[in-house]
Enzyme design. Structure first.
Site, PDB file in Angstrom:
ATOM      1  CG  ASN A  99      -7.846   0.267  -0.492  1.00  0.00           C
ATOM      2  OD1 ASN A  99      -7.604  -0.436  -1.638  1.00  0.00           O
ATOM      3  ND2 ASN A  99      -6.847   1.418  -0.422  1.00  0.00           N
ATOM      4  CB  THR A 133      -9.110   3.457  10.058  1.00  0.00           C
ATOM      5  OG1 THR A 133      -7.888   3.742   9.816  1.00  0.00           O
ATOM      6  CG2 THR A 133      -9.172   4.271  11.898  1.00  0.00           C
ATOM      7  CG  ASP A 136      -2.134   0.708   1.454  1.00  0.00           C
ATOM      8  OD1 ASP A 136      -2.771   1.008   0.492  1.00  0.00           O
ATOM      9  OD2 ASP A 136      -2.428   0.764   1.887  1.00  0.00           O
ATOM     10  CG  HIS A 173      -5.881   7.356   4.258  1.00  0.00           C
ATOM     11  ND1 HIS A 173      -5.244   8.131   2.607  1.00  0.00           N
ATOM     12  CD2 HIS A 173      -5.979   5.670   3.669  1.00  0.00           C
ATOM     13  CE1 HIS A 173      -4.718   7.097   1.911  1.00  0.00           C
ATOM     14  NE2 HIS A 173      -5.631   6.123   1.838  1.00  0.00           N
ATOM     15  N   GLY A 174      -8.216   6.855   7.787  1.00  0.00           N
ATOM     16  CA  GLY A 174      -8.292   7.067   9.106  1.00  0.00           C
ATOM     17  C   GLY A 174      -9.326   7.798   9.670  1.00  0.00           C
ATOM     18  N   GLY A 213      -9.869   5.462   1.724  1.00  0.00           N
ATOM     19  CA  GLY A 213     -10.457   5.431   3.220  1.00  0.00           C
ATOM     20  C   GLY A 213     -12.086   5.119   3.317  1.00  0.00           C
TER      21      GLY A 213
HETATM   22  P1  13P Z   1      -8.651   3.453   6.598  1.00  0.00           P
HETATM   23  O1  13P Z   1      -7.480   3.123   6.787  1.00  0.00           O
HETATM   24  O2  13P Z   1      -8.909   5.168   6.285  1.00  0.00           O
HETATM   25  O3  13P Z   1      -9.533   2.766   6.081  1.00  0.00           O
HETATM   26  O4  13P Z   1      -8.484   3.554   5.134  1.00  0.00           O
HETATM   27  C1  13P Z   1      -7.558   2.435   4.235  1.00  0.00           C
HETATM   28  C2  13P Z   1      -6.820   2.757   3.628  1.00  0.00           C
HETATM   29  O5  13P Z   1      -7.251   3.287   1.920  1.00  0.00           O
HETATM   30  C3  13P Z   1      -5.228   2.187   3.182  1.00  0.00           C
HETATM   31  O6  13P Z   1      -4.849   2.785   1.808  1.00  0.00           O
END
Ligand code: 13P
Length: 288
Positions: free
Chosen positions: A229, A232, A81, A179-180, A208
């Protein structure tokens, strides 16, 4: 089968679903993530950051993914990633990852094209798939923060040119996700996704995923999202469960009593997400 991003997304395109791509943060949670996919009869993409790959050891992650793919008869892709450095990508390829992301989204457009193209040429020689990125996804991941005001949405014209010029197998796009984001939900820009999907002929990727409202997943799938993806939510759940179990444990108790509930909690989330990502209801309707 231990397979590639290209293979699993091709099938997802044919059958109109999206493949869950889940960030593994430690070796403990990995087997249960793959078991979740097996129980759902679905493929899974396991993705790691470079730092997680180094912490666990690339070869150790590869060994678990390969062994379980064969023994459990699940399609497993192992994906690197958000790599920005060619050397990190080469290392993952040579140690057995089947897919890599070159994230040149912070670079000027032409430089992103040039560098992504070089990664594609290299990776394809080894049968490894490549995900590129255009636009910027907000939030924080692995210490890199993109402020809400600095987010740049993917331009459809650029996306068309980028895909043609680089030969990427999948494209990560910025349509509002962060993300996160685990305390609130994202406003995804569906009209923009539709515009991008109309001019780009490779699978599209959502980053995200934790912050995406599950009600939006169906529409995202119907408009070309083939890799989804989620990181988090798994991390937070594992840590919260670990706080509870380790907070109460006797220090002499076997570690597995405290760690199994964490892995189980992650497994339940992966199963639940894959259930939505497989878009089964929609396909049943189409078959009728
Ligand atoms: P999240 O951690 O927000 O779910 O996103 C994961 C991601 O996109 C990893 O590249």
């Amino acid at each position: 089968m231990y397979t590639t991003l290209k293979e699993v997304t091709l099938r997802a395109e044919e059958l109109n679903y999206t493949v869950g791509s889940f960030n593994a943060h430690n070796l403990e949670m990995l087997p249960d993530m793959i078991r979740a996919a097996k129980e759902q009869g679905a493929p899974i993409i396991i993705q790691t950051s470079i730092d997680t790959a180094k912490y666990i050891g690339h070869e150790n992650i590869v060994a678990v993914c390969k062994t379980m793919a064969t023994n459990e008869m699940v399609d497993v892709v192992l994906h690197l990633d958000h790599a920005r450095d060619f050397d990190d990508i080469k290392e993952a390829i040579h140690k057995g990852y089947t897919s890599v992301m070159f994230d040149g989204s912070h670079l000027p457009f032409k430089e992103n094209i040039m560098k992504t193209r070089a990664v594609v040429e290299y990776a394809h020689k080894y049968g490894v798939s490549v995900e590129g990125e255009l636009g910027t996804i907000g939030g924080t991941e692995e210490g890199i923060h993109v402020d809400e005001n600095d987010k740049v949405y993917t331009d459809p014209k650029d996306a068309e040119e980028f895909v043609k010029a680089t030969g990427v197998d999948a494209l990560a796009i910025a349509i509002g996700t962060n993300h996160g984001q685990y305390k609130s939900k994202t406003e995804v820009n569906l009209p923009l996704l539709k515009e991008i999907n109309a001019v780009v002929d490779v699978p599209l990727v959502i980053h995200g995923g934790t912050g995406v409202n599950e009600m939006d997943v169906h529409e995202l799938i119907n408009n070309g999202i083939r890799k989804f993806n989620v990181g988090t939510e798994l991390l937070v759940t594992w840590t919260k469960t670990a706080k509870e179990t380790f907070g109460e444990t006797k220090v002499t108790k076997s570690l597995r009593h405290n760690i199994i509930p964490c892995n189980q909690a992650v497994k339940e989330i992966v199963k639940h997400k894959i259930g939505i990502f497989m878009n089964k209801e929609d396909r049943t309707l189409q078959l009728k």
